[in-house]
Design a protein around this motif. Structure first.
Motif, PDB file in Angstrom:
ATOM      1  N   GLY A  12     -43.215  34.683   4.864  1.00 58.36           N
ATOM      2  CA  GLY A  12     -42.132  34.968   5.794  1.00 58.36           C
ATOM      3  C   GLY A  12     -41.534  33.699   6.356  1.00 58.36           C
ATOM      4  O   GLY A  12     -42.181  32.643   6.400  1.00 58.36           O
ATOM      5  N   LYS A  13     -40.247  33.786   6.744  1.00 50.85           N
ATOM      6  CA  LYS A  13     -39.580  32.665   7.391  1.00 50.85           C
ATOM      7  C   LYS A  13     -38.659  33.195   8.482  1.00 50.85           C
ATOM      8  O   LYS A  13     -37.812  34.049   8.245  1.00 50.85           O
ATOM      9  CB  LYS A  13     -38.734  31.876   6.370  1.00 50.85           C
ATOM     10  N   ARG A  14     -38.870  32.663   9.676  1.00 49.66           N
ATOM     11  CA  ARG A  14     -38.067  33.087  10.820  1.00 49.66           C
ATOM     12  C   ARG A  14     -37.231  31.903  11.300  1.00 49.66           C
ATOM     13  O   ARG A  14     -37.728  30.789  11.428  1.00 49.66           O
ATOM     14  CB  ARG A  14     -39.021  33.562  11.934  1.00 49.66           C
ATOM     15  N   PHE A  15     -35.944  32.143  11.537  1.00 50.75           N
ATOM     16  CA  PHE A  15     -35.080  31.158  12.192  1.00 50.75           C
ATOM     17  C   PHE A  15     -34.722  31.751  13.547  1.00 50.75           C
ATOM     18  O   PHE A  15     -33.871  32.656  13.615  1.00 50.75           O
ATOM     19  CB  PHE A  15     -33.809  30.915  11.389  1.00 50.75           C
ATOM     20  N   GLY A  16     -35.373  31.320  14.604  1.00 51.61           N
ATOM     21  CA  GLY A  16     -35.123  31.931  15.916  1.00 51.61           C
ATOM     22  C   GLY A  16     -35.442  33.411  15.856  1.00 51.61           C
ATOM     23  O   GLY A  16     -36.575  33.789  15.540  1.00 51.61           O
ATOM     24  N   LEU A  17     -34.444  34.247  16.116  1.00 50.69           N
ATOM     25  CA  LEU A  17     -34.674  35.696  16.103  1.00 50.69           C
ATOM     26  C   LEU A  17     -34.477  36.302  14.718  1.00 50.69           C
ATOM     27  O   LEU A  17     -34.765  37.476  14.501  1.00 50.69           O
ATOM     28  CB  LEU A  17     -33.721  36.395  17.094  1.00 50.69           C
ATOM     29  N   LEU A  18     -33.962  35.498  13.788  1.00 49.04           N
ATOM     30  CA  LEU A  18     -33.631  36.035  12.464  1.00 49.04           C
ATOM     31  C   LEU A  18     -34.803  35.891  11.484  1.00 49.04           C
ATOM     32  O   LEU A  18     -35.334  34.797  11.310  1.00 49.04           O
ATOM     33  CB  LEU A  18     -32.422  35.285  11.896  1.00 49.04           C
ATOM     34  N   PHE A  19     -35.188  37.004  10.865  1.00 51.24           N
ATOM     35  CA  PHE A  19     -36.196  36.951   9.801  1.00 51.24           C
ATOM     36  C   PHE A  19     -35.463  36.800   8.473  1.00 51.24           C
ATOM     37  O   PHE A  19     -34.972  37.774   7.920  1.00 51.24           O
ATOM     38  CB  PHE A  19     -37.055  38.222   9.808  1.00 51.24           C
ATOM     39  N   ALA A  20     -35.387  35.558   7.972  1.00 46.41           N
ATOM     40  CA  ALA A  20     -34.686  35.312   6.709  1.00 46.41           C
ATOM     41  C   ALA A  20     -35.536  35.763   5.528  1.00 46.41           C
ATOM     42  O   ALA A  20     -35.010  36.074   4.460  1.00 46.41           O
ATOM     43  CB  ALA A  20     -34.364  33.829   6.578  1.00 46.41           C
ATOM     44  N   ALA A  21     -36.859  35.785   5.712  1.00 44.61           N
ATOM     45  CA  ALA A  21     -37.785  36.290   4.683  1.00 44.61           C
ATOM     46  C   ALA A  21     -38.925  36.994   5.399  1.00 44.61           C
ATOM     47  O   ALA A  21     -39.391  36.521   6.436  1.00 44.61           O
ATOM     48  CB  ALA A  21     -38.314  35.141   3.835  1.00 44.61           C
ATOM     49  N   ARG A  22     -39.343  38.138   4.819  1.00 43.78           N
ATOM     50  CA  ARG A  22     -40.383  38.928   5.487  1.00 43.78           C
ATOM     51  C   ARG A  22     -41.345  39.499   4.462  1.00 43.78           C
ATOM     52  O   ARG A  22     -40.925  40.139   3.497  1.00 43.78           O
ATOM     53  CB  ARG A  22     -39.741  40.128   6.232  1.00 43.78           C
ATOM     54  N   ASP A  23     -42.628  39.193   4.657  1.00 42.06           N
ATOM     55  CA  ASP A  23     -43.688  39.902   3.949  1.00 42.06           C
ATOM     56  C   ASP A  23     -43.462  39.970   2.431  1.00 42.06           C
ATOM     57  O   ASP A  23     -43.579  41.041   1.836  1.00 42.06           O
ATOM     58  CB  ASP A  23     -43.785  41.331   4.528  1.00 42.06           C
ATOM     59  N   ILE A  24     -43.173  38.831   1.844  1.00 39.13           N
ATOM     60  CA  ILE A  24     -42.937  38.797   0.387  1.00 39.13           C
ATOM     61  C   ILE A  24     -44.266  38.523  -0.323  1.00 39.13           C
ATOM     62  O   ILE A  24     -44.916  37.509  -0.069  1.00 39.13           O
ATOM     63  CB  ILE A  24     -41.915  37.699   0.027  1.00 39.13           C
ATOM     64  N   THR A  25     -44.661  39.437  -1.196  1.00 43.99           N
ATOM     65  CA  THR A  25     -45.875  39.274  -2.001  1.00 43.99           C
ATOM     66  C   THR A  25     -45.497  39.467  -3.461  1.00 43.99           C
ATOM     67  O   THR A  25     -45.053  40.551  -3.857  1.00 43.99           O
ATOM     68  CB  THR A  25     -46.963  40.284  -1.580  1.00 43.99           C
ATOM     69  N   VAL A  26     -45.641  38.380  -4.234  1.00 45.65           N
ATOM     70  CA  VAL A  26     -45.214  38.387  -5.640  1.00 45.65           C
ATOM     71  C   VAL A  26     -46.134  37.474  -6.435  1.00 45.65           C
ATOM     72  O   VAL A  26     -46.503  36.400  -5.965  1.00 45.65           O
ATOM     73  CB  VAL A  26     -43.765  37.833  -5.761  1.00 45.65           C
ATOM     74  N   SER A  27     -46.512  37.904  -7.667  1.00 48.07           N
ATOM     75  CA  SER A  27     -47.233  37.024  -8.590  1.00 48.07           C
ATOM     76  C   SER A  27     -46.421  36.898  -9.863  1.00 48.07           C
ATOM     77  O   SER A  27     -45.938  37.913 -10.385  1.00 48.07           O
ATOM     78  CB  SER A  27     -48.599  37.612  -8.942  1.00 48.07           C
ATOM     79  N   ILE A  28     -46.302  35.690 -10.364  1.00 45.58           N
ATOM     80  CA  ILE A  28     -45.518  35.467 -11.583  1.00 45.58           C
ATOM     81  C   ILE A  28     -46.419  34.864 -12.656  1.00 45.58           C
ATOM     82  O   ILE A  28     -47.022  33.805 -12.449  1.00 45.58           O
ATOM     83  CB  ILE A  28     -44.321  34.537 -11.289  1.00 45.58           C
ATOM     84  N   PRO A  29     -46.554  35.544 -13.810  1.00 42.08           N
ATOM     85  CA  PRO A  29     -47.389  35.001 -14.881  1.00 42.08           C
ATOM     86  C   PRO A  29     -46.721  33.818 -15.582  1.00 42.08           C
ATOM     87  O   PRO A  29     -45.494  33.662 -15.528  1.00 42.08           O
ATOM     88  CB  PRO A  29     -47.538  36.169 -15.866  1.00 42.08           C
ATOM     89  N   VAL A  30     -47.541  33.032 -16.267  1.00 45.46           N
ATOM     90  CA  VAL A  30     -47.042  31.865 -17.003  1.00 45.46           C
ATOM     91  C   VAL A  30     -45.985  32.304 -18.013  1.00 45.46           C
ATOM     92  O   VAL A  30     -46.145  33.311 -18.704  1.00 45.46           O
ATOM     93  CB  VAL A  30     -48.227  31.174 -17.730  1.00 45.46           C
ATOM     94  N   GLN A  31     -44.900  31.534 -18.050  1.00 41.31           N
ATOM     95  CA  GLN A  31     -43.801  31.686 -19.022  1.00 41.31           C
ATOM     96  C   GLN A  31     -42.965  32.949 -18.866  1.00 41.31           C
ATOM     97  O   GLN A  31     -42.188  33.287 -19.749  1.00 41.31           O
ATOM     98  CB  GLN A  31     -44.315  31.582 -20.452  1.00 41.31           C
ATOM     99  N   GLN A  32     -43.121  33.658 -17.746  1.00 40.46           N
ATOM    100  CA  GLN A  32     -42.223  34.791 -17.526  1.00 40.46           C
ATOM    101  C   GLN A  32     -40.846  34.270 -17.063  1.00 40.46           C
ATOM    102  O   GLN A  32     -40.754  33.239 -16.403  1.00 40.46           O
ATOM    103  CB  GLN A  32     -42.818  35.728 -16.467  1.00 40.46           C
ATOM    104  N   THR A  33     -39.791  35.002 -17.402  1.00 45.28           N
ATOM    105  CA  THR A  33     -38.448  34.687 -16.908  1.00 45.28           C
ATOM    106  C   THR A  33     -38.043  35.763 -15.911  1.00 45.28           C
ATOM    107  O   THR A  33     -37.872  36.922 -16.274  1.00 45.28           O
ATOM    108  CB  THR A  33     -37.441  34.625 -18.072  1.00 45.28           C
ATOM    109  N   VAL A  34     -37.938  35.359 -14.658  1.00 44.21           N
ATOM    110  CA  VAL A  34     -37.739  36.314 -13.569  1.00 44.21           C
ATOM    111  C   VAL A  34     -36.349  36.136 -12.973  1.00 44.21           C
ATOM    112  O   VAL A  34     -35.976  35.030 -12.576  1.00 44.21           O
ATOM    113  CB  VAL A  34     -38.803  36.094 -12.463  1.00 44.21           C
TER     114      VAL A  34
END
Ligand SMILES: Nc1ncnc2c1ncn2[C@@H]1O[C@H](COP(=O)(O)OP(=O)(O)OP(=O)(O)O)[C@@H](O)[C@H]1O
Ligand SMILES: [Mg+2]
Length: 263
Positions: A12-34
């Motif tokens: 997560g990333k908060r700028f003051g009152l703004l949540f620019a990113a929230r609760d991101i959970t992701v796994s990326i395998p080797v050589q995947q194109t996302v």
């Protein structure tokens, strides 16, 4: 199944009152194109900035190849094997294409410290060879001696992404690689980029507003809305998700308008 090259938990990333990113959970395998999609302000660049160390997360963790890189400085993260391009190409306009690539190759080979960068010779034999190889790989060798300031936008993009590949990163994050490119040119530009990255066995995450490009080049799509991931799956599954259609992609005509807004 492949072990993940990148594993992000509860980021997560908060700028003051703004949540620019929230609760991101992701796994990326080797050589995947996302592919990463989402409306303006959805948090796509913030997500990339946290992975590359350009922003320090407010909460959560980021592991790259099993090592915790959360909050490390961007130079150190680059040295560990993560590179990126920005929404606007980061090239030296007063240098030629070859000089740009050679500089990136030299920096890519240098120790990723301030002293390492300052003391690196910009024209070693190895960096010249790497620069020539990348110019061929990105099909821009014919522009070798042109000043970067005078390049057409598509060639400028290829140079920028080629420079990001110098130093052989294992994970490359591309923030809108086709922004500013006409709809007719986008597809062929992406073909050159992706075949270059695949030949270097790079894992790729790219942000894109054009759903045709997403369908054509991503193996998996993350859909961002209001700072969080609302869908994650194959392009067909993500683009068919009703929330994605309502909040992000819409009918095809709206995709084209979204892409044009970035030109
Ligand atoms: N340094 C910052 N300080 C304050 N707010 C910020 C900062 N960086 C981003 N934001 C805000 O965080 C939110 C997410 O921004 P971000 O740039 O990640 O969106 P994006 O999905 O990349 O959008 P776009 O498609 O327009 O590039 C936006 O509301 C933006 O205004
Ligand atoms: Mg952005």
């Amino acid at each position: 199944m492949n072990s993940p090259i990148l594993s992000v938990r509860n980021l997560g990333k908060r700028f003051g009152l703004l949540f620019a990113a929230r609760d991101i959970t992701v796994s990326i395998p080797v050589q995947q194109t996302v592919g990463v999609i989402g409306a303006n302000g959805a948090g796509k660049t913030t997500f990339i900035n946290m992975i590359t160390g350009h922003l320090r997360p407010t909460n959560g963790t980021i592991h790259f190849e099993g090592r915790d890189i959360t909050g490390l400085p961007c130079r150190q993260i680059k040295g560990m094997g993560i590179s990126r391009s920005f929404q606007v190409a980061q090239i030296f306009p007063s240098l030629t294409v070859f000089e740009n690539m050679c500089t990136a190759a030299a920096i890519g080979r240098a120790p990723h410290t301030f002293i390492g960068h300052v003391c690196t010779p910009l024209r070693s034999r190895e960096s010249v060879v790497e620069a020539e190889t990348l110019l061929e790989l990105f099909q821009i060798a014919p522009y070798r001696d042109r000043l970067a300031a005078t390049l057409p936008q598509g060639i400028r993009k290829l140079l920028d992404i080629g420079m990001a590949l110098a130093g052989s990163p294992r994970l490359l994050l591309l923030d809108e690689p086709t922004s500013g490119i006409s709809i007719e040119e986008k597809f062929s530009l992406m073909q050159v980029i992706m075949s270059a990255l695949n030949s270097r066995k790079c894992t790729v995450l790219f942000v894109e507003h054009d759903m045709d490009i997403i369908e054509g080049f991503a193996e998996r799509v993350l859909a961002f809305y209001d700072g969080t991931v609302i869908a994650d799956g194959t392009p067909a599954a993500t683009l068919a998700d009703p929330r994605v259609q309502t909040l992000i992609s819409g009918p095809k005509v709206r995709c084209a308008v979204g892409a044009a807004a970035h030109v």
